[in-house]
Design an enzyme around this catalytic site. Structure first.
Site, PDB file in Angstrom:
ATOM      1  N   GLU A  15       0.866  -1.193   0.000  1.00  0.00           N
ATOM      2  CA  GLU A  15       0.000   0.000   0.000  1.00  0.00           C
ATOM      3  C   GLU A  15       0.897   1.235   0.000  1.00  0.00           C
ATOM      4  OE1 GLU A  15      -3.213   1.228  -0.195  1.00  0.00           O
ATOM      5  OE2 GLU A  15      -1.981   3.045   0.023  1.00  0.00           O
ATOM      6  N   LYS A  16       0.755   2.043  -1.040  1.00  0.00           N
ATOM      7  CA  LYS A  16       1.700   3.141  -1.267  1.00  0.00           C
ATOM      8  C   LYS A  16       1.606   4.288  -0.280  1.00  0.00           C
ATOM      9  CE  LYS A  16      -1.212   5.305  -4.833  1.00  0.00           C
ATOM     10  NZ  LYS A  16      -2.132   4.232  -5.215  1.00  0.00           N
ATOM     11  N   HIS A  17       0.573   4.355   0.535  1.00  0.00           N
ATOM     12  CA  HIS A  17       0.431   5.492   1.449  1.00  0.00           C
ATOM     13  C   HIS A  17       1.085   5.283   2.811  1.00  0.00           C
ATOM     14  CE1 HIS A  17      -2.853   6.490  -1.368  1.00  0.00           C
ATOM     15  NE2 HIS A  17      -2.475   7.728  -1.088  1.00  0.00           N
ATOM     16  N   HIS A  45       4.214   6.560  -4.693  1.00  0.00           N
ATOM     17  CA  HIS A  45       2.998   7.381  -4.594  1.00  0.00           C
ATOM     18  C   HIS A  45       3.142   8.536  -5.580  1.00  0.00           C
ATOM     19  CE1 HIS A  45       0.255  10.440  -3.015  1.00  0.00           C
ATOM     20  NE2 HIS A  45      -0.434   9.431  -2.532  1.00  0.00           N
ATOM     21  N   HIS A  51      -2.184  15.578  -6.368  1.00  0.00           N
ATOM     22  CA  HIS A  51      -2.162  14.372  -5.537  1.00  0.00           C
ATOM     23  C   HIS A  51      -0.755  14.168  -4.998  1.00  0.00           C
ATOM     24  CE1 HIS A  51      -2.927   9.715  -5.380  1.00  0.00           C
ATOM     25  NE2 HIS A  51      -2.833  10.260  -4.179  1.00  0.00           N
ATOM     26  N   CYS A 115      -1.883  12.161   2.923  1.00  0.00           N
ATOM     27  CA  CYS A 115      -2.069  12.369   1.489  1.00  0.00           C
ATOM     28  C   CYS A 115      -3.208  13.365   1.306  1.00  0.00           C
ATOM     29  CB  CYS A 115      -2.411  11.045   0.802  1.00  0.00           C
ATOM     30  SG  CYS A 115      -2.961  11.249  -0.916  1.00  0.00           S
ATOM     31  N   HIS A 118      -6.131  11.129   0.045  1.00  0.00           N
ATOM     32  CA  HIS A 118      -6.421   9.828   0.649  1.00  0.00           C
ATOM     33  C   HIS A 118      -6.261   9.826   2.165  1.00  0.00           C
ATOM     34  CE1 HIS A 118      -5.501   8.496  -3.604  1.00  0.00           C
ATOM     35  NE2 HIS A 118      -6.716   8.055  -3.390  1.00  0.00           N
TER      36      HIS A 118
HETATM   37 FE   FE2 Z   1      -2.707   9.412  -2.278  1.00  0.00          FE
END
Ligand code: FE2
Length: 130
Positions: A15-17, A45, A51, A115, A118
């Site tokens: 999961e990139k976050h 990310h 973003h 983020c 997100h």
């Molecule tokens: Fe994001």
């Protein structure tokens, strides 16, 4: 609802976050050591005007403590903004920070990354005394 209810968790490799915390597993009491926090080590990310990661904050909770201490707050401010328009600028801040700290007690490092679309994501790492 509480703030903890909106803090998301996952494995940073999938999961990139999720903030990646790189720190020694064990440190000498009172000895300085480096901590690096970053986003996107496993899966990059996006870092665009629309973003991006705005900030990462890091806290330390001593194992027998009652309250967490904030040990770092890092803001990432350049995401391709330009007078030419979004994503036209020459400068992008990478959401990665290294700082030094020391502790005389073992405990848990906790990182929260935000983020802009997100929301907040957390991770943690245990620090033992050598
Ligand atoms: Fe994001």
């Amino acid at each position: 609802m509480k703030f903890g209810d909106v803090l998301k968790q996952a494995d940073w490799k999938a999961e990139k976050h999720v903030p990646v915390i790189e720190a020694p597993e064990a440190v000498g009491s009172g000895a300085l050591f480096d901590v690096t926090v970053s986003i996107g080590k496993g899966i990059p990310h996006p870092n665009t005007t629309e973003h991006h990661i705005r900030w990462i904050q890091v806290y330390f909770m001593p194992r027998d403590g009652k309250f967490a201490f904030q040990v770092g707050a890092f803001e990432f401010s350049a995401h391709g903004e330009s007078v030419a328009g979004p994503n036209q600028g020459p400068v992008y801040t990478e959401p990665k920070a290294t700082f030094a700290m020391k502790t005389s007690e073992p405990g848990t490092l906790m990182a929260v990354a935000f983020c802009n679309i997100h929301g907040p994501w957390e991770s943690s790492a245990e620090i033992e005394l050598a």
